[in-house]
Design a protein around this motif. Structure first.
Motif, PDB file in Angstrom:
ATOM      1  N   ASP A 192     -14.597  -2.953   5.803  1.00 38.35           N
ATOM      2  CA  ASP A 192     -14.158  -4.325   6.093  1.00 38.35           C
ATOM      3  C   ASP A 192     -14.601  -4.759   7.488  1.00 38.35           C
ATOM      4  N   VAL A 193     -15.898  -5.056   7.585  1.00 40.33           N
ATOM      5  CA  VAL A 193     -16.457  -5.520   8.846  1.00 40.33           C
ATOM      6  C   VAL A 193     -16.502  -7.042   8.900  1.00 40.33           C
ATOM      7  N   TRP A 194     -16.012  -7.680   7.854  1.00 40.74           N
ATOM      8  CA  TRP A 194     -16.018  -9.134   7.802  1.00 40.74           C
ATOM      9  C   TRP A 194     -14.924  -9.703   8.717  1.00 40.74           C
ATOM     10  N   PRO A 195     -15.119 -10.917   9.224  1.00 37.37           N
ATOM     11  CA  PRO A 195     -14.119 -11.514  10.120  1.00 37.37           C
ATOM     12  C   PRO A 195     -12.887 -11.973   9.351  1.00 37.37           C
ATOM     13  N   SER A 196     -11.768 -12.017  10.034  1.00 34.67           N
ATOM     14  CA  SER A 196     -10.539 -12.506   9.422  1.00 34.67           C
ATOM     15  C   SER A 196     -10.590 -14.024   9.308  1.00 34.67           C
ATOM     16  N   GLN A 197     -10.258 -14.532   8.140  1.00 37.60           N
ATOM     17  CA  GLN A 197     -10.209 -15.977   7.922  1.00 37.60           C
ATOM     18  C   GLN A 197      -8.894 -16.362   7.238  1.00 37.60           C
ATOM     19  N   ASP A 198      -7.855 -15.602   7.530  1.00 39.07           N
ATOM     20  CA  ASP A 198      -6.569 -15.805   6.865  1.00 39.07           C
ATOM     21  C   ASP A 198      -6.024 -17.208   7.085  1.00 39.07           C
ATOM     22  N   ASP A 199      -6.162 -17.735   8.311  1.00 37.37           N
ATOM     23  CA  ASP A 199      -5.626 -19.062   8.604  1.00 37.37           C
ATOM     24  C   ASP A 199      -6.333 -20.135   7.785  1.00 37.37           C
ATOM     25  N   LYS A 200      -7.644 -20.021   7.668  1.00 41.16           N
ATOM     26  CA  LYS A 200      -8.391 -20.997   6.867  1.00 41.16           C
ATOM     27  C   LYS A 200      -7.995 -20.911   5.393  1.00 41.16           C
ATOM     28  N   LEU A 201      -7.836 -19.692   4.901  1.00 41.80           N
ATOM     29  CA  LEU A 201      -7.464 -19.510   3.499  1.00 41.80           C
ATOM     30  C   LEU A 201      -6.059 -20.051   3.231  1.00 41.80           C
ATOM     31  N   GLU A 202      -5.154 -19.882   4.178  1.00 43.75           N
ATOM     32  CA  GLU A 202      -3.793 -20.381   4.009  1.00 43.75           C
ATOM     33  C   GLU A 202      -3.782 -21.899   3.858  1.00 43.75           C
ATOM     34  N   GLN A 203      -4.631 -22.593   4.614  1.00 41.58           N
ATOM     35  CA  GLN A 203      -4.640 -24.047   4.602  1.00 41.58           C
ATOM     36  C   GLN A 203      -5.137 -24.632   3.286  1.00 41.58           C
ATOM     37  N   LEU A 204      -5.731 -23.808   2.437  1.00 41.65           N
ATOM     38  CA  LEU A 204      -6.263 -24.285   1.156  1.00 41.65           C
ATOM     39  C   LEU A 204      -5.200 -24.322   0.067  1.00 41.65           C
ATOM     40  N   HIS A 205      -3.980 -23.881   0.383  1.00 42.92           N
ATOM     41  CA  HIS A 205      -2.904 -23.844  -0.608  1.00 42.92           C
ATOM     42  C   HIS A 205      -1.724 -24.674  -0.124  1.00 42.92           C
ATOM     43  N   SER A 206      -0.939 -25.151  -1.055  1.00 41.24           N
ATOM     44  CA  SER A 206       0.294 -25.846  -0.680  1.00 41.24           C
ATOM     45  C   SER A 206       1.252 -24.830  -0.062  1.00 41.24           C
TER      46      SER A 206
END
Length: 420
Positions: A192-206
């Motif tokens: 898992d060398v990919w960057p964290s994008q949790d915040d962006k993913l969270e914004q895509l859901h209600s």
């Protein structure tokens, strides 16, 4: 088969059954994977669409034929090999859309509309054709040609859907996780060398849907959910199964949340969905309509989270520590038939996309069944991955499923193919 010979099963991510059979049949998540203090034995690797710096773009995975797409490269992209998506598109329409997606992504919607119109024209023309009056070879040949053309249209439709899903990730400025390739080092390095994008993913859901996704994560990661820096060595096959199940969960969740948001806007939500939230879900549910026995009798003993909504799990089981929410209460108000309908993926094309995307990401490992009926894990590839990486995989998978629901509905409104 000779006595003592092992059976090789080759479709670990196969999805011939609807989402509501996951868990019962063991096709995807045999006990559903939960990572607690005792870690399961393993996880694995895979491939994608690349953007080489030499002025061209390549799409491919595994040992399949690769598509080379020529596109202008900006000075800023020199030396970049960032992946776009794991799955290679192979049909002429898929390859055309891949070029547009890379070079002129803003033109993808118009290109898709044009391709859908052509598919509709071809399908209508095929329906108007009359079969040869003569029987025998001519009739068989005619039917075979029609079957081949129908399969070509279906493959093109799948790749149109996949392109639109990838575009939605691009629009959100989120890079899909690239193929997890086999490690050449011993012991294997962390994947898992990919960057964290949790915040962006969270914004895509209600907010309500994301709360359910958090519950889903709690079911999978267990007590290690907050231990993001810890690294585990896990079965790649099992992680692939978790990913596929999470895609299906995201698809189901978007379908339910869409109805929930509509009823909330119209102020017609059931009373149970408007009740004040409690800190945790009680261990013993009193709602007869949502009881575990009722779900089981209706054939909806599926994803552990759906089963746990009944409140029939023990305090130490999947239900333990799962937060109650308005959306959770709303789903619990469904009868068994409604829940089963919402937990079923509507089209064969969507099922195929989930299969192919998961295989492109994690590969297609062979599963060997011993004469005793157990799985031989001796050839199972292990990967090292942090719990933060596992969280990112699950969040991406749930978002992929949500996007898949959106694009399936959009395309079906222009080219009808959804059967239920």
């Amino acid at each position: 088969m000779e006595a003592g010979a092992a059976t090789v099963v080759r479709s670990p991510f196969g999805m011939s059954r609807p989402f509501n059979s996951v868990g019962r049949s063991g096709a995807y998540v045999p006990d559903f994977v939960r990572f607690g203090t005792k870690l399961p034995p393993s996880i694995k690797h895979y491939t994608s669409i690349y953007q080489p710096s030499s002025g061209h773009r390549r799409m491919g995975f595994g040992n399949r034929r690769c598509l080379v797409v020529w596109a202008s490269s900006s000075p800023d992209s020199a030396g970049s090999t960032a992946p776009i998506a794991p799955l290679q598109l192979e049909s002429p329409i898929g390859q055309f859309l891949s070029q547009i997606l890379i070079s002129h992504p803003h033109l993808v919607p118009a290109a898709v509309e044009q391709q859908l119109e052509q598919l509709q024209t071809d399908r209508d023309a095929e329906k108007k054709k009359e079969e040869p009056s003569a029987s025998g070879t001519d009739l068989v040949l005619s039917r075979r040609i029609a079957e081949v053309k129908a399969n070509e249209r279906r493959k093109a439709l799948e790749e149109i859907l996949y392109t639109l899903v990838v575009q939605k990730f691009m629009d959100a400025n989120i890079s899909l996780i690239p193929t997890i390739a086999p490690s050449s080092s011993d012991p294997p390095g962390q994947v898992d060398v990919w960057p964290s994008q949790d915040d962006k993913l969270e914004q895509l859901h209600s907010p309500e849907a994301y709360e359910m996704i958090q519950n889903h994560l709690a079911l999978i990661l267990g007590s290690r959910a907050a231990d993001s820096t810890a690294v585990a060595q896990i079965s790649k096959l099992r992680v692939g199964q978790v990913y596929a199940a999470s895609v299906m969960y995201g698809y189901f969740l978007k379908r339910v949340d869409q109805r929930f948001q509509l009823e909330k806007t119209m102020k017609i939500l059931p009373n149970a969905s408007n009740e004040a939230e409690s800190d945790t879900q009680p261990a013993a549910g009193g709602n007869k309509k949502a009881s575990g026995e009722e779900f089981s009798s209706q054939g909806v003993a599926s994803h552990p989270e759906i089963s746990s909504w009944s409140g029939g799990m023990s305090p130490g089981g999947f239900n333990h520590g799962i937060k109650a929410s308005r959306l959770r209460n709303y789903v619990m108000s469904f009868d068994g038939e409604t829940l089963q309908r919402y937990a079923t993926i509507r089209s064969k094309e969507a099922v195929s996309i989930i299969e192919k995307h998961t295989e492109a990401l994690f590969g297609r490992p062979e599963i060997v069944i011993t004469p005793q009926g157990t799985v031989d894990s001796s050839k199972d590839e292990l990967i090292r991955i942090s719990f933060a990486g596992l969280k990112r995989l699950v969040l991406e998978a749930a978002t992929f499923g949500s996007f898949l629901w959106d694009v399936e509905s959009h395309v079906d409104s222009r080219y009808h193919f959804v059967m239920n």
